[in-house]
Enzyme design. Structure first.
Site, PDB file in Angstrom:
ATOM      1  N   ASP A 158      56.813  59.156 -48.196  1.00  0.00           N
ATOM      2  CA  ASP A 158      56.467  60.244 -47.644  1.00  0.00           C
ATOM      3  C   ASP A 158      56.279  60.514 -46.121  1.00  0.00           C
ATOM      4  OD1 ASP A 158      54.874  57.893 -46.793  1.00  0.00           O
ATOM      5  OD2 ASP A 158      52.873  58.766 -47.368  1.00  0.00           O
ATOM      6  N   GLU A 159      57.421  59.929 -45.594  1.00  0.00           N
ATOM      7  CA  GLU A 159      57.721  60.088 -44.377  1.00  0.00           C
ATOM      8  C   GLU A 159      59.047  60.427 -43.901  1.00  0.00           C
ATOM      9  OE1 GLU A 159      56.094  57.122 -41.458  1.00  0.00           O
ATOM     10  OE2 GLU A 159      54.558  56.566 -42.946  1.00  0.00           O
ATOM     11  N   ASP A 165      54.813  63.533 -41.643  1.00  0.00           N
ATOM     12  CA  ASP A 165      54.058  62.481 -42.604  1.00  0.00           C
ATOM     13  C   ASP A 165      53.235  63.495 -43.378  1.00  0.00           C
ATOM     14  OD1 ASP A 165      52.105  59.725 -41.289  1.00  0.00           O
ATOM     15  OD2 ASP A 165      52.349  60.438 -43.379  1.00  0.00           O
TER      16      ASP A 165
END
Length: 414
Positions: free
Chosen positions: A122-123, A20
DNA sequence: TCTGGGGTCCTAGGACCC
DNA sequence: TCTGGGGTCCTAGGACCC
């Protein structure tokens, strides 16, 4: 398949990481600015990435740690954020740059496993089960954490666990730049004491209902009777009960998947009650949506129009197309019908949305022998326009009919 | 409230069929 | 008929995620 001491078949435990990016949009904007010679690292000041207030989309998209300490949270209005923090600096984001940084991260992670699920920009989830070699899962996590920091210049949190849910929960513990484990024997100490609102897939509508049953912590939820949760909350009840007990058997979906639906929507600079204007906006959206659809080489079976009134009430209508299509004109035609059947004269509209659903691959669709000349002409027209758009940029090419709506909504790059 | 935009999945009711 | 029950498809709306 593996065997335990008694010789029974046991499934090998999955080895999962959840990566993350810390304050992704803000960190990535910070890097871009430093690269352009700016002296101040906006990660070190009270700063947020925000929408555009003049376009009535003034919300916080990401915040720095210093802004977070002022109580600013993602999704709140910039107005509210400024009340909490008068010196707040607001910056704009650049989706293109985010995509690039996201890809950089992905390329680095590919050096560890090919089984990567891009859960959002973003993960990522990594399935390391078959890729550990002689390292432990935790060692890999620390190595990735260090390499991202050194090579890509931003930080990540990493959750280390035996399934996706626990890895995701773990990466959300203390931030930034941390590695956390959440193995089965740690569920009670590390997860059950958390407020129930922290559980993944438990949102703001469900929280007060659980509180009514005196369920305050994840542990409280875990200790509920499973049947009770199913009776009260249906499938979602079962899901929450399983998650609170750390149960999740889902796989890391690492193969690229085609979208199930494609949609675009726009908040208007002023509320609109003129149907002609709404139709023009729909045409612009139809161009955007069908362009994306054709780029995926897919056809849609369903068209859906969404309206949001000035007092924030949402309506939507949808309808099946007679034949699956990716044609701008066909999609617009049905969208216009939907608008006409749902729009009540005089209502002030804040947002218009158009999406297509029930998508199918173009080459899996039986081509109609009888597709008429007009249809072929439309396909050709879309094709030509698409090529120009790919070459000169989406916004360079417009249709005469929607020129007026371009004054109302300015398109961003698709 | 000065409250984004892009998604996925689920539910419930009505139509229709057997 | 003072009308059963189950399955499937369609639609509207809502919950949740980042």
């Amino acid at each position: 398949m593996f065997y335990n001491k008694s010789g029974d078949n046991v499934k090998k435990q999955k080895q999962i990481l959840h990566i993350d990016v810390n304050n992704a949009f803000l960190s990535w904007t910070a890097l871009d600015r430093l690269e352009n010679g700016e002296k101040i690292d906006i990660r070190e000041i009270e700063a947020v990435i925000g929408g555009d207030e003049s376009k009535r989309s003034g919300i916080v998209l990401a915040k720095s740690m210093k802004a977070k300490r002022r109580g600013i949270y993602t999704g709140e209005t910039l107005y509210q954020a400024r009340l909490k923090c008068p010196n707040l600096q607001v910056f704009k984001g650049e989706y293109k740059s985010y995509k690039k940084h996201s890809n950089d991260l992905y390329q680095l992670l590919l050096q560890y496993t090919e089984k990567i699920e891009r859960f959002s920009i973003d993960e990522c989830f990594l399935d390391m089960t078959e890729y550990l070699g002689n390292k432990t899962l935790l060692e890999v996590a620390y190595e990735i954490n260090k390499r991202v920091k050194e090579e890509l210049k931003f930080t990540v949190n990493i959750g280390v666990a035996h399934n996706k849910l626990l890895a995701k929960m773990a990466s959300d513990f203390t931030k930034p730049d941390r590695v956390h484990t959440l193995f089965e024997n740690e569920i009670e100490t590390k997860m059950w004491s958390l407020p129930v609102s922290e559980l993944f897939m438990l949102g703001r509508k469900t929280l007060p209902k659980l509180n009514n049953y005196r369920i305050k912590t994840i542990g409280d939820l875990a200790k509920q009777d499973k049947e009770f949760m199913i009776k009260k909350f249906g499938k979602h009840g079962l899901l929450m009960w399983e998650y609170s007990n750390g149960i999740d058997n889902s796989e890391v979906h690492y193969k690229e998947e085609k979208p199930k639906g494609i949609g675009n929507s726009v908040t208007l600079p002023q509320d609109v009650s003129d149907k002609e204007k709404l139709e023009k906006i729909l045409l612009t959206l139809a161009e955007q949506v069908s362009f994306r659809l054709r780029r995926y080489k897919m056809y849609a079976n369903v068209v859906n129009v969404q309206l949001r009134t000035k007092d924030f009430k949402d309506f939507s209508h949808q309808k099946k197309l007679c034949i699956a299509t990716s044609n701008t004109k066909d999609i617009y035609k049905l969208a216009k019908e939907l608008l006409n059947e749902m729009y009540k004269k005089g209502t002030f509209i804040r947002l218009v949305g158009l999406r297509v659903d029930s998508l199918v691959d173009k080459d899996e669709v039986q081509l109609s022998f009888f597709s008429d000349e007009e249809e072929k002409k439309q396909e050709k027209l879309d094709e030509v326009v698409d090529k120009l758009k790919e070459k000169y940029g989406y916004n360079m090419i417009t249709r005469a009919g929607k020129l007026h709506s371009e004054e109302i909504i300015k398109l961003k790059d698709v």
